[in-house]
Design an enzyme around this catalytic site. Sequence first.
Site, PDB file in Angstrom:
ATOM      1  N   GLN A   5      91.094 -10.584   9.180  1.00 13.41           N
ATOM      2  CA  GLN A   5      92.250  -9.978   9.871  1.00 13.41           C
ATOM      3  C   GLN A   5      92.789  -8.721   9.183  1.00 13.41           C
ATOM      4  OE1 GLN A   5      94.961 -11.474  12.562  1.00 13.41           O
ATOM      5  NE2 GLN A   5      95.076  -9.261  12.444  1.00 13.41           N
ATOM      6  N   HIS A  38      86.185  -7.461  15.903  1.00 19.02           N
ATOM      7  CA  HIS A  38      87.281  -6.719  16.530  1.00 19.02           C
ATOM      8  C   HIS A  38      86.937  -5.256  16.256  1.00 19.02           C
ATOM      9  CE1 HIS A  38      89.471 -10.503  16.444  1.00 19.02           C
ATOM     10  NE2 HIS A  38      90.492  -9.952  17.065  1.00 19.02           N
ATOM     11  N   HIS A  93      86.686 -14.616  23.425  1.00 14.80           N
ATOM     12  CA  HIS A  93      87.435 -14.074  22.277  1.00 14.80           C
ATOM     13  C   HIS A  93      88.810 -14.729  22.251  1.00 14.80           C
ATOM     14  CE1 HIS A  93      88.507 -10.408  19.663  1.00 14.80           C
ATOM     15  NE2 HIS A  93      89.637 -11.094  19.762  1.00 14.80           N
ATOM     16  N   GLU A 139      90.254  -1.511  18.181  1.00 11.53           N
ATOM     17  CA  GLU A 139      91.384  -2.009  18.976  1.00 11.53           C
ATOM     18  C   GLU A 139      92.603  -1.126  18.690  1.00 11.53           C
ATOM     19  OE1 GLU A 139      92.712  -5.993  18.121  1.00 11.53           O
ATOM     20  OE2 GLU A 139      94.121  -6.016  19.790  1.00 11.53           O
ATOM     21  N   HIS A 197      92.069 -16.703  19.482  1.00  7.90           N
ATOM     22  CA  HIS A 197      92.585 -17.025  18.142  1.00  7.90           C
ATOM     23  C   HIS A 197      93.259 -18.389  18.183  1.00  7.90           C
ATOM     24  CE1 HIS A 197      91.969 -12.925  16.480  1.00  7.90           C
ATOM     25  NE2 HIS A 197      92.030 -12.627  17.768  1.00  7.90           N
ATOM     26  N   TRP A 215     101.607 -12.559  19.225  1.00 14.03           N
ATOM     27  CA  TRP A 215     101.131 -11.366  19.953  1.00 14.03           C
ATOM     28  C   TRP A 215     101.268 -11.466  21.453  1.00 14.03           C
ATOM     29  CZ3 TRP A 215      98.485 -13.536  15.791  1.00 14.03           C
ATOM     30  CH2 TRP A 215      98.529 -12.764  14.620  1.00 14.03           C
ATOM     31  N   ASP A 230      92.167 -14.031  24.179  1.00 14.39           N
ATOM     32  CA  ASP A 230      92.727 -13.549  22.908  1.00 14.39           C
ATOM     33  C   ASP A 230      93.829 -14.451  22.351  1.00 14.39           C
ATOM     34  OD1 ASP A 230      92.588 -11.865  20.752  1.00 14.39           O
ATOM     35  OD2 ASP A 230      93.649 -10.190  21.672  1.00 14.39           O
TER      36      ASP A 230
HETATM   37 ZN    ZN Z   1      91.523 -10.832  18.794  1.00 10.63          ZN
END
Ligand code: ZN
Length: 428
Positions: free
Chosen positions: A156, A214, A61, A217, A63, A319, A313
């Site tokens: 998203q 996702h 997983h 979360e 991005h 993030w 991630d």
């Molecule tokens: Zn993610």
Amino acid sequence: MVEYDLVIKNARIRGKPSDRVYTIAVEGKRIAKITPENGIHGNLEIDAKGFLVVPPFFNAHFHLDSVLTLGEPRFNESGTLWEGIAIWAERKQKLTMDEMLSRVEKAVKWMAVYGTLWIRTHADTTEKTLTTVKGLVKAKELFKDLINIQVTAFPQDGILTEPENAELLEKSIELGADNVGMIPHNEHTRFDGAKSVEIAFDIAEKYNKDIDGHVDETDDPWSRNFEVVVRETFKRKYYGRVAAGHVTASHSWDPVYRNRIFGLAAKAGVSIVPNPLINIHLQGRFDNYPKRRGMAPIRIALEKGVNVALGHDCVMDPWYPLGVGDMLQVLFMAVHVDQLMGYSELKKALDLITVNGAKIWHIEREYGIEEGKNANMLILKGRDELDALRILGPPLYVIKDGALLADNTGGESKIFYKGKWERVELFL
Ligand SMILES: [Zn+2]
């Protein structure tokens, strides 16, 4: 006499008796022979010096569209998910194919040097030009000598939050994305959350794609979209083709409920993909002390028979400000947060970044250190799994498709790319 293309000597092999060393002989892209004999030769010979050989890592997983954008246009000072989303919304406006691909190229070199050869990346499909999807689909082909990439079309901002989002999600699959994503906990109501799961499955069924969501979360114990994901998996007989990322709410679910749903998930072959670095950083932000850990309970999921694989991630983005793409760092965090510290648990934990990822990717049969399988290997800096987790990455050597891809001996990291060796620097 030269017999093989590549020979690795004095190798401890994960899963074989730890008091013995072996010779691994590679011919072409396959492991031709594994033997305790020492008198075998090859064009290239590596002395593993008793260190552990394992198959390369999976990052289940990630991005890649936002990777290495740290500080652009500003840093996340609160360290929250919400400031991260606001920063990315600004940064997205300036996204171009070229600048994204040059960031991706650098990031996948880091990952390859640290032993990850398979990565599932999300591509934000609510970025309306779909530059993210087009770029990451292109990256699959461009960087296939470094790493195997799968692209998940990821809505998203939600599937039902804007009228065109479902269409953009479907268009992304037509543009070449491999898996269908979702973010049901980000829809406006739980009813929309459930509906969005159904829409994602509709698209997946129509194009015969896997699901990679996702899911839940959040720290909210009433976020329960995962049960809808499991139900749809049964309904559509999508056994083994569904992965749910994060599922952090399951940390806060009532144990009675969690046991029931995890049991059903195991039966349906739905995988759970925690992202320990990001979960421990972003969850529990509304809690006073004591703070919840906010990571899906890996031990319980495994006990119930759920397949669990880990994701990194983010690396240096709005993030998550840290990271070099080392899946051993991810695993290190996981075993601490979930207290998987028993000797046998530590030994077994490496499955979370190796074979369990291979199951999601449907390549278990060709994956592993066995005769006849594909010659993908890491020589770690240690003699067993505990050493690997103490010392962390990068591995000494990374072997991809029978050839040396990365060499981390001699105090620097080098990667073989476009026909020559180059040094890899871990800076922006
Ligand atoms: Zn993610």
